[in-house]
Design a protein around this motif. Structure first.
Motif, PDB file in Angstrom:
ATOM      1  N   PRO A 243       0.830  -1.212   0.000  1.00  0.00           N
ATOM      2  CA  PRO A 243       0.000   0.000   0.000  1.00  0.00           C
ATOM      3  C   PRO A 243       0.862   1.259   0.000  1.00  0.00           C
ATOM      4  O   PRO A 243       1.868   1.346   0.703  1.00  0.00           O
ATOM      5  CB  PRO A 243      -0.800  -0.138   1.301  1.00  0.00           C
ATOM      6  CG  PRO A 243      -0.946  -1.615   1.486  1.00  0.00           C
ATOM      7  CD  PRO A 243       0.379  -2.178   1.033  1.00  0.00           C
ATOM      8  N   GLY A 244       0.457   2.224  -0.813  1.00  0.00           N
ATOM      9  CA  GLY A 244       1.231   3.454  -0.911  1.00  0.00           C
ATOM     10  C   GLY A 244       0.465   4.534  -1.629  1.00  0.00           C
ATOM     11  O   GLY A 244      -0.695   4.340  -2.023  1.00  0.00           O
TER      12      GLY A 244
ATOM     13  N   PHE B  98       0.787  -7.622  -5.319  1.00  0.00           N
ATOM     14  CA  PHE B  98       0.202  -6.479  -4.621  1.00  0.00           C
ATOM     15  C   PHE B  98      -0.221  -6.946  -3.232  1.00  0.00           C
ATOM     16  O   PHE B  98      -1.100  -7.807  -3.117  1.00  0.00           O
ATOM     17  CB  PHE B  98      -1.015  -5.942  -5.382  1.00  0.00           C
ATOM     18  CG  PHE B  98      -0.700  -5.023  -6.523  1.00  0.00           C
ATOM     19  CD1 PHE B  98      -0.845  -3.645  -6.388  1.00  0.00           C
ATOM     20  CD2 PHE B  98      -0.252  -5.525  -7.738  1.00  0.00           C
ATOM     21  CE1 PHE B  98      -0.566  -2.790  -7.446  1.00  0.00           C
ATOM     22  CE2 PHE B  98       0.037  -4.686  -8.799  1.00  0.00           C
ATOM     23  CZ  PHE B  98      -0.120  -3.315  -8.649  1.00  0.00           C
ATOM     24  N   PHE B  99       0.404  -6.395  -2.212  1.00  0.00           N
ATOM     25  CA  PHE B  99       0.034  -6.755  -0.840  1.00  0.00           C
ATOM     26  C   PHE B  99      -1.191  -5.956  -0.407  1.00  0.00           C
ATOM     27  O   PHE B  99      -1.216  -4.728  -0.518  1.00  0.00           O
ATOM     28  CB  PHE B  99       1.194  -6.456   0.115  1.00  0.00           C
ATOM     29  CG  PHE B  99       2.195  -7.564   0.226  1.00  0.00           C
ATOM     30  CD1 PHE B  99       2.164  -8.436   1.306  1.00  0.00           C
ATOM     31  CD2 PHE B  99       3.165  -7.747  -0.752  1.00  0.00           C
ATOM     32  CE1 PHE B  99       3.087  -9.471   1.415  1.00  0.00           C
ATOM     33  CE2 PHE B  99       4.088  -8.764  -0.656  1.00  0.00           C
ATOM     34  CZ  PHE B  99       4.054  -9.631   0.429  1.00  0.00           C
ATOM     35  N   GLY B 100      -2.207  -6.675   0.082  1.00  0.00           N
ATOM     36  CA  GLY B 100      -3.377  -6.009   0.639  1.00  0.00           C
ATOM     37  C   GLY B 100      -4.500  -5.811  -0.359  1.00  0.00           C
ATOM     38  O   GLY B 100      -4.742  -4.698  -0.812  1.00  0.00           O
ATOM     39  N   ARG B 101      -5.210  -6.894  -0.682  1.00  0.00           N
ATOM     40  CA  ARG B 101      -6.306  -6.799  -1.648  1.00  0.00           C
ATOM     41  C   ARG B 101      -7.341  -5.767  -1.218  1.00  0.00           C
ATOM     42  O   ARG B 101      -7.830  -4.974  -2.040  1.00  0.00           O
ATOM     43  CB  ARG B 101      -6.987  -8.166  -1.810  1.00  0.00           C
ATOM     44  CG  ARG B 101      -8.181  -8.139  -2.759  1.00  0.00           C
ATOM     45  CD  ARG B 101      -8.963  -9.443  -2.726  1.00  0.00           C
ATOM     46  NE  ARG B 101      -8.256 -10.512  -3.372  1.00  0.00           N
ATOM     47  CZ  ARG B 101      -8.380 -10.842  -4.666  1.00  0.00           C
ATOM     48  NH1 ARG B 101      -9.201 -10.124  -5.437  1.00  0.00           N
ATOM     49  NH2 ARG B 101      -7.708 -11.841  -5.177  1.00  0.00           N
ATOM     50  N   GLU B 102      -7.674  -5.731   0.075  1.00  0.00           N
ATOM     51  CA  GLU B 102      -8.696  -4.794   0.555  1.00  0.00           C
ATOM     52  C   GLU B 102      -8.301  -3.350   0.245  1.00  0.00           C
ATOM     53  O   GLU B 102      -9.131  -2.560  -0.220  1.00  0.00           O
ATOM     54  CB  GLU B 102      -8.908  -4.961   2.057  1.00  0.00           C
ATOM     55  CG  GLU B 102      -9.977  -4.031   2.624  1.00  0.00           C
ATOM     56  CD  GLU B 102     -10.150  -4.182   4.121  1.00  0.00           C
ATOM     57  OE1 GLU B 102     -10.940  -3.400   4.707  1.00  0.00           O
ATOM     58  OE2 GLU B 102      -9.485  -5.058   4.730  1.00  0.00           O
ATOM     59  N   PHE B 103      -7.046  -3.000   0.495  1.00  0.00           N
ATOM     60  CA  PHE B 103      -6.585  -1.649   0.202  1.00  0.00           C
ATOM     61  C   PHE B 103      -6.654  -1.369  -1.294  1.00  0.00           C
ATOM     62  O   PHE B 103      -7.220  -0.351  -1.723  1.00  0.00           O
ATOM     63  CB  PHE B 103      -5.144  -1.451   0.700  1.00  0.00           C
ATOM     64  CG  PHE B 103      -4.509  -0.173   0.209  1.00  0.00           C
ATOM     65  CD1 PHE B 103      -4.739   1.030   0.865  1.00  0.00           C
ATOM     66  CD2 PHE B 103      -3.691  -0.162  -0.933  1.00  0.00           C
ATOM     67  CE1 PHE B 103      -4.163   2.216   0.405  1.00  0.00           C
ATOM     68  CE2 PHE B 103      -3.118   1.011  -1.393  1.00  0.00           C
ATOM     69  CZ  PHE B 103      -3.357   2.203  -0.726  1.00  0.00           C
TER      70      PHE B 103
END
Length: 292
Positions: free
Chosen positions: A209-210, A237-242
């Protein structure tokens, strides 16, 4: 003739030439800026019409030094400079002065787990052994700053391995984090050349996330693969929700501006293990990399 072997270079080293040129002399001619050796004349090198030369130098310096360090490939980490280390997340909330700041601090705290995931993934990448020719593979490479970038360099340091930091000159100075290997800590003026060095040796990329910078780097990478300017590499991509909250990927397909197959260029993951398994699947079925 005392040495039967011909010299590799009959010209004197540039350092010697510069030393001779800098011997004390004083006359109207030698005191004028025009008399300086071109490579020692900073006013000349910083002229507008010397921009192409500065581009070349900024491209060449990291390339030369990374070749000398025997770095063949990298595992690149992109991500926010604002996500706190888990141990510091509470302090961020405590420092909030308004409800709005508190909500933001709480959201950043929720993403603090990715600091640990980045650190663990970097440790896994840093265990890969050099190839038979001694060239180093999957060397951890980050933007050199704090937060997710720090976590990546820190993970490599945990394993006693070197790692790369590609820093950038910013209006508010961003110093390299303490875990970047000093002789692999580079500073850039041009974003375009920095991004190029991120990808020249990249064989896997983790995107956490960024903000604007992460979007810029991550989506340029996807564009380069989509348009076949570079070969596919495993992208996580880390964090599907984000990511699905801030980017409606399915809507891009529905609107016809990307194809459904473009969504196969990357994979959503939550843990370092998921990410590393995906990289191993891409390069070596049977998780040979994981056994390193």
């Amino acid at each position: 003739m005392t040495d039967p072997h011909p010299p590799k270079n009959i010209f004197r080293h540039a350092r010697e030439e510069a030393k001779v040129a800098n011997q004390p002399t004083s006359s109207p001619q030698t005191e004028d800026q025009a008399y300086r050796l071109a490579f020692q004349d900073m006013d000349f090198l910083l002229r507008e019409d010397l921009r192409p030369v500065r581009f070349q130098l900024e491209l060449m310096k990291p390339e030369v030094l990374m070749n000398e360090a025997n770095i063949a490939s990298t595992f690149v980490f992109y991500g926010s400079a604002r996500i706190p280390e888990p141990e510091k997340a509470e302090a961020l909330i405590a420092a909030a002065a308004t409800d709005s700041q508190r909500k933001i601090a709480e959201r950043l705290k929720a993403k603090a787990k990715y600091y640990d995931e980045a650190r663990r993934l970097a440790r896994m990448a840093s265990r890969v052994q050099p190839d038979p020719d001694g060239r180093r593979q999957f060397v951890v490479c980050s933007g050199g700053g704090p937060s997710i970038m720090e976590a990546a360099n820190r993970g490599a340091c945990d394993e006693g391995q070197e790692s790369i930091g590609l820093n950038i000159v910013l209006p508010h100075e961003q110093l390299p984090n303490a875990y970047v290997t000093p002789h692999l800590s580079f500073q850039f003026h041009y974003f375009s050349l920095r991004k190029m060095h991120f990808l020249i040796r990249a064989r896997a990329v983790a995107i956490f996330p960024g903000g604007f910078g992460t979007f810029d780097e991550g989506f340029e990478l996807l564009t380069l693969i989509q348009t076949r300017k570079i070969k596919p590499v495993p992208i996580v991509f880390f964090g599907r929700e984000f990511w699905e909250r801030v980017v409606n990927f399915e809507a891009l397909v529905e609107e016809g501006v990307i194809s459904a197959d473009d969504l196969k260029l990357f994979r959503f993951v939550e843990t370092a293990e998921e990410a590393w398994d995906y990289v191993c699947e891409h390069y070596e079925p049977g998780s040979a990399l994981a056994a390193k």
